[in-house]
Scaffold this motif. Structure first.
Motif, PDB file in Angstrom:
ATOM      1  N   SER A 132       0.807  -1.225   0.000  1.00 15.29           N
ATOM      2  CA  SER A 132       0.000   0.000   0.000  1.00 15.29           C
ATOM      3  C   SER A 132       0.838   1.272   0.000  1.00 15.29           C
ATOM      4  N   ILE A 133       2.180   1.162   0.057  1.00 15.39           N
ATOM      5  CA  ILE A 133       3.039   2.336   0.143  1.00 15.39           C
ATOM      6  C   ILE A 133       3.926   2.443  -1.092  1.00 15.39           C
ATOM      7  N   SER A 134       4.434   3.634  -1.320  1.00 13.63           N
ATOM      8  CA  SER A 134       5.347   3.841  -2.442  1.00 13.63           C
ATOM      9  C   SER A 134       6.729   3.292  -2.096  1.00 13.63           C
ATOM     10  N   TRP A 151       8.882   7.693   4.394  1.00 17.82           N
ATOM     11  CA  TRP A 151       8.125   8.690   3.653  1.00 17.82           C
ATOM     12  C   TRP A 151       6.765   8.880   4.319  1.00 17.82           C
ATOM     13  N   THR A 152       6.069   9.926   3.935  1.00 13.33           N
ATOM     14  CA  THR A 152       4.863  10.338   4.655  1.00 13.33           C
ATOM     15  C   THR A 152       3.767   9.267   4.642  1.00 13.33           C
ATOM     16  N   ASP A 153       3.710   8.453   3.571  1.00 20.92           N
ATOM     17  CA  ASP A 153       2.668   7.427   3.541  1.00 20.92           C
ATOM     18  C   ASP A 153       2.886   6.374   4.632  1.00 20.92           C
ATOM     19  N   GLU A 200       2.428   7.795   8.312  1.00 22.99           N
ATOM     20  CA  GLU A 200       1.029   7.809   8.778  1.00 22.99           C
ATOM     21  C   GLU A 200       0.590   6.429   9.256  1.00 22.99           C
TER      22      GLU A 200
END
Length: 622
Positions: free
Chosen positions: A13-15, A78-80, A83
């Motif tokens: 689900s993340i980059s 990273w921000t994803d 969170e």
């Protein structure tokens, strides 16, 4: 088999999930119950940027050579993922073991750029480590900072247990041995920190008290413990040929910013540019033996599979073994398609023969850094380049087959006027015009492309400009508009491109670069408002910072909008970086008069490096 800290559903689900799984080629795995010290080495930015940093590669290799130490890596999520980790209460983890950072003995954070300061708090926050050193216990890692920004550690001092001032090859072994001894003797955390503060190059902020005058300037900074030195001396390693250097660096799964072999050929710089912190703090010049570098290059290319090698230094063309090394690399590896890149070249030091040989392997654009558009400003900053030299170097490049040139300049330099600013466009035009005048039409490999980029000048500690006033954000943008308009007026405007940096970010960088401990409250408040990745334009939120300064009662203009008198106590004055204050004052005065100081090979200018712990300056090495 290692168990990943992130489950499959999170990774999907993340980059760029490969940032977080570890297991790369040449990464080091050890049995954690067979080591005495676990060290997490952190770069407070994304994996791709951190994996490109040479300093961490060196320390990672050096620490892992010790059987009693396991050094692992950690980067800012990273921000994803940030969170998700907060939502699911997943602690930040190291790549090699996937273990939580909070379980380590040391967390070492490299401080390369001031705009990563909120990311430091992100690292601590996600690791469950108290922000302030005074609140930590033996259950928390020792948080240590190092790198160029450690030369003024005060704006982030409350967040660190200690700072390492200087080059890591020198005192890390002694620091780790001291830690082991203190733990074996059941010493308190404070007792260990007190012992560490007596090691050369180690600064422990809690043992120093700062007082201020009514006008906001520093009255004094004194140790509050009798055995703590008043001055912390930067430590440096002199014999670079014998210095630790990794021949099997970790190869990332995804493309890093510097996706190539990095071969450090020397440290230091002979030039003495007055704006350049690196050129001052990495003195003296220390070169590596080219024969040693040839063997190292062979091993690095073999052990990584890279198809490009870059020669790394502050001024590669000043390395006296550059021709010998290049000829070897071209002869040995060029025929196998290995590209050789030469950053940090001076436009007055080009050899047409060498350029042609390198271009035969792979064409690329050439990058030069005149830094200022006018000769007057180049003399002010002590760049040591004339327009004749710049154009002569460009002509050699064009005759060598290049048609793409990148030029780096600064706006907002001390004493700059509008003519100096317009000079950036005018010099770019002269270089483009030179291409069409020099290269016959039938021999051109395409249209000429000259790309000028301007950063905004930020005064840095331990440079002659450390006392300088800084432009405001509006002044920076006004000057960039002048350059942009002038570019469009030029005859060869279709061959010219112009880029400029964010002005608000530059001003904030200037505050952090020369700030004191009072700035730490602002950084913490801005982080709690959501500021991270401030170095990334799309993530920077100016309102977080303006409101944080206001709420903390800290005036940002105090740090950037005034020229500081040379007798003012500066936040970093307790550090002896090698260059003397008298030398910096003399260079500051010379800058105001436009007087050029010869480089270290032409004449010793008495910068103070001869006194550094038995070290020698460049003059002594000849």
């Amino acid at each position: 088999m290692r168990k990943l800290a992130l489950t499959d559903d999170i990774l999907l689900s993340i980059s760029e999930p490969a940032r977080y799984i570890g297991g790369e080629v040449n990464s080091v795995l050890k049995e954690k119950d067979k080591v005495d010290i676990r060290f997490a080495m952190c770069f407070p930015d994304v994996y791709e940027i951190g994996m490109s940093h040479l300093g961490i590669k060196i320390l990672y290799d050096m620490l892992n050579r010790r059987e009693d130490v396991w050094c692992e890596r950690v980067y800012s999520p990273w921000t994803d993922l940030d969170e998700i980790m907060r939502q699911r209460k997943i602690p930040l983890f190291a790549l090699e073991s996937q273990d939580p950072i909070g379980e380590f003995d040391f967390l070492g954070i490299t401080l390369q750029y001031e705009m990563c300061y909120t990311n430091i708090l992100q690292i601590l926050d996600l690791s469950g480590i108290p922000f302030h050193a005074e609140d930590r216990t033996w259950d928390d890692p020792i948080v240590i900072g190092g790198g160029p920004c450690a030369l003024n550690p005060e704006p982030i001092a409350p967040f660190f247990d200690m700072f390492y001032i200087g080059e890591g090859e020198v005192c890390y072994d002694r620091l780790l041995d001291t830690y082991k001894l203190c733990r074996a003797q059941n010493k308190t955390r404070r007792e260990f920190l007190l012992a560490a503060a007596q090691i050369p190059g180690i600064y422990v902020p809690m043992f120093y008290d700062v007082t201020y005058r009514e006008d906001g300037t520093i009255r004094s900074m004194k140790p509050n413990e009798p055995d703590v030195p008043e001055t912390v001396k930067r430590v440096l390693w002199m014999d670079m040929t014998e210095a630790v250097y990794p021949d099997k660096p970790v190869v990332p799964f995804i493309k890093a910013t510097q996706d190539k072999v990095t071969l450090e050929v020397m440290r230091g710089c002979i030039r003495g540019c007055r704006f350049c912190q690196a050129g001052m703090i990495y003195r003296p010049v220390r070169e590596k033996d080219p024969k040693h570098l040839e063997k190292l290059a062979d091993a690095l290319l073999h052990n990584t599979g890279y198809e490009e090698i870059t020669l790394s230094s502050l001024s590669t063309s000043d390395y006296r073994g550059v021709d010998e090394l290049l000829n070897y690399l071209i002869e040995k590896h060029g025929k196998n398609g290995v590209n050789i890149s030469l950053p940090s070249l001076r436009i007055d030091q080009f050899s047409l023969d060498v350029m042609s040989k390198v271009q035969d392997i792979k064409k690329s654009s050439l990058t030069f850094a005149p830094e200022a558009g006018s000769q007057r400003m180049r003399d002010v900053i002590n760049k040591g380049l004339t327009e004749e030299t710049i154009l002569g170097g460009a002509e050699l490049a064009f005759k060598g087959g290049w048609n793409k040139v990148k030029l780096y300049f600064m706006l907002g330099l001390p004493g700059e006027n509008e003519d100096d600013v317009r000079g950036i466009a005018e010099l770019s035009e002269k270089i483009a015009e030179l291409y069409y005048d020099t290269v016959p039409k039938e021999e051109r490999s395409g249209k000429c492309s000259v790309t000028a980029s301007t950063s905004f000048f930020v005064p840095k500690p331990f440079t002659p400009f450390q006392w300088a006033k800084m432009d405001s954000a509006d002044e920076f943008l006004h000057k960039a508009a002048i350059v942009n308009h002038a570019m469009k007026e030029m005859l060869n405007r279709k061959s010219l491109r112009y880029h400029w940096h964010e002005s608000d970010v530059s001003v904030l960088e200037g505050i952090f670069a020369r700030g004191d401990r009072r700035v730490a409250d602002v950084i913490e408040k801005a982080y709690r408002k959501g500021s991270i990745y401030d170095a990334w334009n799309e993530r920077f939120v100016l309102e977080n910072w303006t409101s944080s300064f206001e709420e903390c009662g800290v005036d940002p203009d105090f740090y950037v909008r005034r020229e500081r008198p040379v007798d003012e106590i500066l936040p970093w004055d307790f550090i002896d970086a090698g260059v003397t204050r008298s030398f910096l004052e003399r260079e500051w005065a010379n800058a105001k008069k436009g007087i050029v100081t010869p480089n270290c090979r032409e004449r010793c200018s008495g910068c103070g490096m001869k006194k550094m712990g038995g070290g020698v300056c460049f003059e002594d090495q000849n």
